[in-house]
Design an enzyme around this catalytic site. Structure first.
Site, PDB file in Angstrom:
ATOM      1  N   ASP A 113       0.838  -1.191   0.000  1.00  0.00           N
ATOM      2  CA  ASP A 113       0.000   0.000   0.000  1.00  0.00           C
ATOM      3  C   ASP A 113       0.876   1.246   0.000  1.00  0.00           C
ATOM      4  O   ASP A 113       1.715   1.423   0.882  1.00  0.00           O
ATOM      5  CB  ASP A 113      -0.909  -0.018   1.237  1.00  0.00           C
ATOM      6  N   ASP A 319      -2.736   5.633  -6.707  1.00  0.00           N
ATOM      7  CA  ASP A 319      -3.024   4.514  -5.804  1.00  0.00           C
ATOM      8  C   ASP A 319      -2.955   3.189  -6.558  1.00  0.00           C
ATOM      9  O   ASP A 319      -3.557   3.053  -7.617  1.00  0.00           O
ATOM     10  CB  ASP A 319      -4.419   4.715  -5.200  1.00  0.00           C
TER      11      ASP A 319
END
Ligand SMILES: *[C@@H]1O[C@H](CO)[C@@H](O)[C@H](O)[C@H]1NC(C)=O
Ligand SMILES: *[C@@H]1O[C@H](CO)[C@@H](O)[C@H](O)[C@H]1NC(C)=O
Ligand SMILES: *[C@@H]1O[C@H](CO)[C@@H](O)[C@H](O)[C@H]1NC(C)=O
Ligand SMILES: *[C@@H]1O[C@H](CO)[C@@H](O)[C@H](O)[C@H]1NC(C)=O
Ligand SMILES: *[C@@H]1O[C@H](CO)[C@@H](O)[C@H](O)[C@H]1NC(C)=O
Length: 442
Positions: A113, A319
């Site tokens: 992440d 992202d």
């Protein structure tokens, strides 16, 4: 992308890193590891009973939830009175990495992440525990495991630290749920794509002992690997060895095959050659950049700047854990109508629960999809049909962009839009670079 590493390379590199020799001497090295798509047959979360189109539909659904979390986190990072810890990370549709901790090495899977800045996973003993089906790491079995004392500089980096019998602990409470564990250090090992394991000693980790709904992990993925800009992320901790550089090349998973994506570190992550464009990193934690406009055909859709960032004009989170791209409502509707103007075909509804707004009865190959250019500050990216549309079932293609109506106003630039780009982060130069690439071939 994998670059052959001379066999003496890592010995030299580790020696340099551990004796604190300056990083300029360690820059002749790099390595790549496999990035496992959550839905690929190599994934520990792979569900063979799902069809490809169910996976795509789930991925869109997860992306919409993830986008809410990303947007709130971005907003919170700009408002000191809003606690980021009140937000439940939504793990969504990310990529997974295999890694080992300790001596002897104990293999685990972690979600990667870009927005998280710690490495943490479930440890023994635990109560309450995450609902995992994989074996759990037992720190008492690792000869290299050490707890971090409270006066250690790494403990100061921890936002939610608590000191118990001179051990630095993290303690996140959100509403009635919480997550608590020891801040520790141990050897972190990755398998490089060339086949050799690469170990980094004394990497700071969070060894989770109590988890009551604090993080929504279950199944065979027992933790998180933060690649973000904060000081305890994997990328920041490897900084000596990788010169602040990493990159990835994401294969167009849903439209393609079994080839894995790669995550590259150090000199293997240098994005070079013609056709490179770069944009400045405007905020490091979470990493945010500036997107100025989209253009399609002869229309340009300007992005408004979020009211909270008038000076830096940062408005976009890149992202890898969101698949589709999520835009503020006003921008989305202008972009959608510019696309509609150029596609001369009757629209149909999204067959999978009306999650996406713009769909056509066609295939990606047959539909004449215009190039959409994303104008980042200093970097124009030409988004091809595989970056902007997805095949939702055998006969329907939908626009892989959506909108939301939350506070924050950020653009979440999803992983489909990044497919077949080599995306490189350089924390020292504070830039993100993009280069068109065939990621199945890297
Ligand atoms: C590295 O590869 C070996 C051999 O395939 C395997 O046993 C080990 O679990 C792998 N380690 C990681 C961190 O993936
Ligand atoms: C734990 O996971 C299993 C299988 O995924 C599920 O059946 C069970 O309900 C879960 N337990 C809890 C307490 O969430
Ligand atoms: C706590 O969680 C409940 C249910 O998820 C929610 O309704 C409530 O508003 C939350 N309270 C706070 C203070 O966030
Ligand atoms: C992907 O790999 C799996 C297992 O290795 C195999 O069964 C499947 O046919 C492959 N799919 C493609 C598209 O190559
Ligand atoms: C923009 O494109 C449309 C359709 O191709 C055309 O009708 C229009 O004249 C163009 N406008 C300008 C300003 O070029």
């Amino acid at each position: 992308m994998s670059i052959p590493i001379p066999s003496y390379g890592f010995g030299v590199l580790l020696l340099l890193c551990c004796f604190g020799v300056s990083l300029s001497t360690s820059q002749n090295n790099g390595f790549s590891v496999e990035l496992i798509h959550r839905d690929s047959s190599r994934s520990p979360l792979y569900n063979p009973t799902e069809t490809k189109f169910q996976r795509i539909s789930n991925s869109v659904h997860h992306s919409i939830n993830r986008a809410k979390y990303v947007n709130q986190m971005f907003y919170a990072s700009s408002h000191t009175n809003t606690l980021v810890s009140n937000l439940t990370p939504y793990l969504g549709v990310g990529h997974i990495m295999s890694y080992s901790i300790g001596s002897p090495p104990f293999q685990m899977y972690g979600y990667l992440d870009l927005l998280i800045d710690m490495i943490w996973f479930q440890c023994k003993p635990c109560n309450p525990c995450l609902n995992l089906t994989s074996p759990i790491f037992d720190p008492s079995k690792s000869s290299t495991y050490t707890n971090i004392p409270c006066d250690h500089s790494k403990c100061y980096y921890l936002r939610y630290a608590k000191c118990i019998s001179d051990n630095c602990k993290y303690h996140l409470v959100k509403n009635s749920s919480y997550s608590q564990g020891d801040l520790s250090a141990d050897t972190f090992t990755l398998n490089s794509t060339t086949g050799s394991p690469i170990s980094f000693p004394e990497i700071v980790i969070g060894c989770e002992h109590k988890n009551a709904g604090g993080f929504p992990l279950e199944g065979k993925v027992s933790g998180m690997i933060g690649l973000g800009g904060g000081p305890l992320s994997l990328t920041s901790q490897l900084d000596y060895s990788i010169g602040g550089k990493f990159s990835y090349c994401l294969v167009p998973f849903f439209s393609n095959s079994n080839t894995s994506s790669t995550l590259n570190f150090g000199d293997a992550a240098v994005v070079s050659g013609p056709q490179i464009v770069s944009t400045p990193i405007k905020q490091i934690d979470p990493i945010a950049v500036t997107l100025q406009a989209f253009s399609v055909g002869n229309k340009t859709i300007l992005l408004e700047q979020p009211a909270f960032a008038p000076i830096t004009r940062r408005n976009t989170i890149i992202d890898i854990g969101t698949s589709i791209t999520v835009l503020p409502m006003k921008v989305y509707s202008k972009l959608e109508s510019a696309v509609v103007d150029l596609i001369k075909l009757q629209r149909v509804n999204d067959p999978s629960h009306d999650q996406l707004n713009l769909c056509y009865q066609s295939t990606i190959e047959e539909l004449e999809i215009p190039i959409i250019t994303a104008h980042f500050l200093g970097a124009d990216l030409q988004l091809k049909p595989l970056n902007t549309f997805m095949q939702i079932d055998d006969k329907v293609v939908c626009f892989a962009f959506t909108s939301y109506e939350y506070f924050g106003g950020a653009v979440i630039f999803g992983n489909i839009a990044q497919n077949n780009f080599l995306v490189g982060y350089d924390f020292q130069k504070k830039i993100v670079s993009f280069k068109p690439a065939d990621c199945t071939n890297q």
